[in-house]
Design a protein around this motif. Structure first.
Motif, PDB file in Angstrom:
ATOM      1  N   LYS A 107      -3.533 -20.607   0.597  1.00  0.00           N
ATOM      2  CA  LYS A 107      -3.146 -21.839   1.304  1.00  0.00           C
ATOM      3  C   LYS A 107      -1.819 -21.636   2.046  1.00  0.00           C
ATOM      4  N   GLU A 108      -1.728 -20.513   2.756  1.00  0.00           N
ATOM      5  CA  GLU A 108      -0.584 -20.178   3.603  1.00  0.00           C
ATOM      6  C   GLU A 108       0.717 -19.972   2.832  1.00  0.00           C
ATOM      7  N   GLN A 109       0.624 -19.754   1.511  1.00  0.00           N
ATOM      8  CA  GLN A 109       1.801 -19.476   0.696  1.00  0.00           C
ATOM      9  C   GLN A 109       1.654 -18.092   0.080  1.00  0.00           C
ATOM     10  N   LYS A 110       2.709 -17.284   0.146  1.00  0.00           N
ATOM     11  CA  LYS A 110       2.672 -15.958  -0.470  1.00  0.00           C
ATOM     12  C   LYS A 110       2.589 -16.128  -1.983  1.00  0.00           C
ATOM     13  N   VAL A 111       1.536 -15.544  -2.576  1.00  0.00           N
ATOM     14  CA  VAL A 111       1.361 -15.670  -4.021  1.00  0.00           C
ATOM     15  C   VAL A 111       1.392 -14.329  -4.738  1.00  0.00           C
ATOM     16  N   GLY A 112       1.262 -13.223  -3.998  1.00  0.00           N
ATOM     17  CA  GLY A 112       1.265 -11.934  -4.663  1.00  0.00           C
ATOM     18  C   GLY A 112       1.016 -10.786  -3.722  1.00  0.00           C
ATOM     19  N   SER A 113       0.723  -9.635  -4.331  1.00  0.00           N
ATOM     20  CA  SER A 113       0.366  -8.454  -3.550  1.00  0.00           C
ATOM     21  C   SER A 113      -0.762  -7.720  -4.275  1.00  0.00           C
ATOM     22  N   ILE A 114      -1.533  -7.001  -3.493  1.00  0.00           N
ATOM     23  CA  ILE A 114      -2.624  -6.204  -4.037  1.00  0.00           C
ATOM     24  C   ILE A 114      -2.545  -4.831  -3.377  1.00  0.00           C
ATOM     25  N   TYR A 115      -2.839  -3.797  -4.159  1.00  0.00           N
ATOM     26  CA  TYR A 115      -2.761  -2.449  -3.598  1.00  0.00           C
ATOM     27  C   TYR A 115      -3.892  -1.588  -4.130  1.00  0.00           C
ATOM     28  N   LEU A 116      -4.170  -0.550  -3.383  1.00  0.00           N
ATOM     29  CA  LEU A 116      -5.131   0.468  -3.776  1.00  0.00           C
ATOM     30  C   LEU A 116      -4.412   1.798  -3.685  1.00  0.00           C
ATOM     31  N   THR A 117      -4.337   2.525  -4.819  1.00  0.00           N
ATOM     32  CA  THR A 117      -3.653   3.815  -4.808  1.00  0.00           C
ATOM     33  C   THR A 117      -4.497   4.834  -4.056  1.00  0.00           C
ATOM     34  N   LYS A 118      -3.915   5.975  -3.823  1.00  0.00           N
ATOM     35  CA  LYS A 118      -4.635   7.036  -3.122  1.00  0.00           C
ATOM     36  C   LYS A 118      -5.735   7.637  -3.986  1.00  0.00           C
ATOM     37  N   LYS A 119      -5.760   7.280  -5.279  1.00  0.00           N
ATOM     38  CA  LYS A 119      -6.838   7.713  -6.184  1.00  0.00           C
ATOM     39  C   LYS A 119      -7.771   6.555  -6.527  1.00  0.00           C
ATOM     40  N   ASN A 120      -7.721   5.487  -5.711  1.00  0.00           N
ATOM     41  CA  ASN A 120      -8.611   4.323  -5.807  1.00  0.00           C
ATOM     42  C   ASN A 120      -8.387   3.429  -7.029  1.00  0.00           C
ATOM     43  N   PHE A 121      -7.159   3.390  -7.537  1.00  0.00           N
ATOM     44  CA  PHE A 121      -6.826   2.446  -8.596  1.00  0.00           C
ATOM     45  C   PHE A 121      -6.284   1.187  -7.955  1.00  0.00           C
ATOM     46  N   LEU A 122      -6.844   0.080  -8.361  1.00  0.00           N
ATOM     47  CA  LEU A 122      -6.487  -1.219  -7.811  1.00  0.00           C
ATOM     48  C   LEU A 122      -5.378  -1.828  -8.654  1.00  0.00           C
ATOM     49  N   GLY A 123      -4.463  -2.527  -8.015  1.00  0.00           N
ATOM     50  CA  GLY A 123      -3.401  -3.226  -8.719  1.00  0.00           C
ATOM     51  C   GLY A 123      -3.154  -4.574  -8.071  1.00  0.00           C
TER      52      GLY A 123
END
Length: 183
Positions: free
Chosen positions: A105-121
Motif C-alpha cells: 500500500k505504497e509504504q516500505k515494509v521490507g526487503s527481499i533478496y535472492l543470493t547467487k546460490k538461489n537462497f531467498l531471504g
C-alpha cells in the motif's frame, strides 16, 4: 453409547463446510482457511517490488537492527552489528543476485533478496511480520522471477516461518548440525 442427533437450523448449513450434517472443529478450520485465502487475495494487489536506491540505505539499516538474532542463521553466531558506513558498503557491493524493496500500500515494509546460490531471504519491519504478508510477498516474488529453484534457510527455532514455507510449497531437503570444539 448414545449418539447425539444434531439438526442444522436456518442458515447453519452454510457453516457446515465438510457437509457432514453438523458444525464441528473441521468446519471452523475450513472457514478460517477460506477467510485467509480471501484476505491473501486482497493483499497481493497491494504488494510491489522495486530496486534499491541510495534513499533506501537507512531503511535497510533499520530493518537490520530489527532482526531477531535467534531466528537468524545467515549471520555468524557472534554477530557484531555493523556501523552505518559498513552497512552502506555492504549494500553497494551488490551481494545478491536480486535485492528488492517491498512496498505494501505504497509504504516500505521490507526487503527481499535472492543470493547467487538461489537462497531467498525476506526481512520485514516488526509491525508487518506474521500478519499475512510473508506468503503473498514470497509467492509474488517467485511469480515475478520464475526461472529459479528457490531455497530458504530456516533457524530451528523459527517454527512459524517453517510452517509458512511448507504451506507455500517448499519442502524440507536438509537439516544441518554444528559441533564446535574449543581450540
Amino acid at each position: 453409547m448414545y449418539k447425539l442427533k444434531e439438526k442444522l437450523y436456518g442458515k447453519q448449513h452454510k457453516l457446515d463446510k465438510n457437509k457432514n450434517g453438523r458444525i464441528d472443529g473441521e468446519d471452523f478450520r475450513m472457514l478460517r482457511k477460506q477467510q485467509y485465502r480471501l484476505h491473501m487475495k486482497y493483499l497481493s494487489k497491494d504488494i510491489f517490488f522495486r530496486n534499491i536506491t541510495k534513499n533506501d540505505y537507512e531503511f535497510l539499516y533499520e530493518l537490520l537492527s530489527q532482526r531477531d538474532p535467534k531466528a537468524n542463521i545467515s549471520h555468524l553466531k557472534i554477530f557484531k552489528f555493523p556501523t552505518y558506513k559498513q552497512h552502506v558498503n555492504f549494500v553497494l557491493s551488490k551481494p545478491y543476485a536480486i535485492w528488492k524493496i517491498v512496498s505494501y500500500k505504497e509504504q516500505k515494509v521490507g526487503s527481499i533478496y535472492l543470493t547467487k546460490k538461489n537462497f531467498l531471504g525476506l526481512s520485514l519491519k516488526k509491525d508487518f511480520r506474521f500478519i499475512g504478508l510473508e506468503e503473498k510477498i514470497i509467492k509474488s516474488f517467485i511469480k515475478k522471477f520464475p526461472d529459479y529453484v528457490y531455497y530458504y534457510n530456516v533457524a530451528p527455532t523459527n517454527i512459524k516461518l517453517a510452517k509458512l514455507l511448507k504451506m507455500i510449497g517448499f519442502e524440507v531437503i536438509e537439516t544441518t548440525y554444528e559441533f564446535r570444539t574449543k581450540s
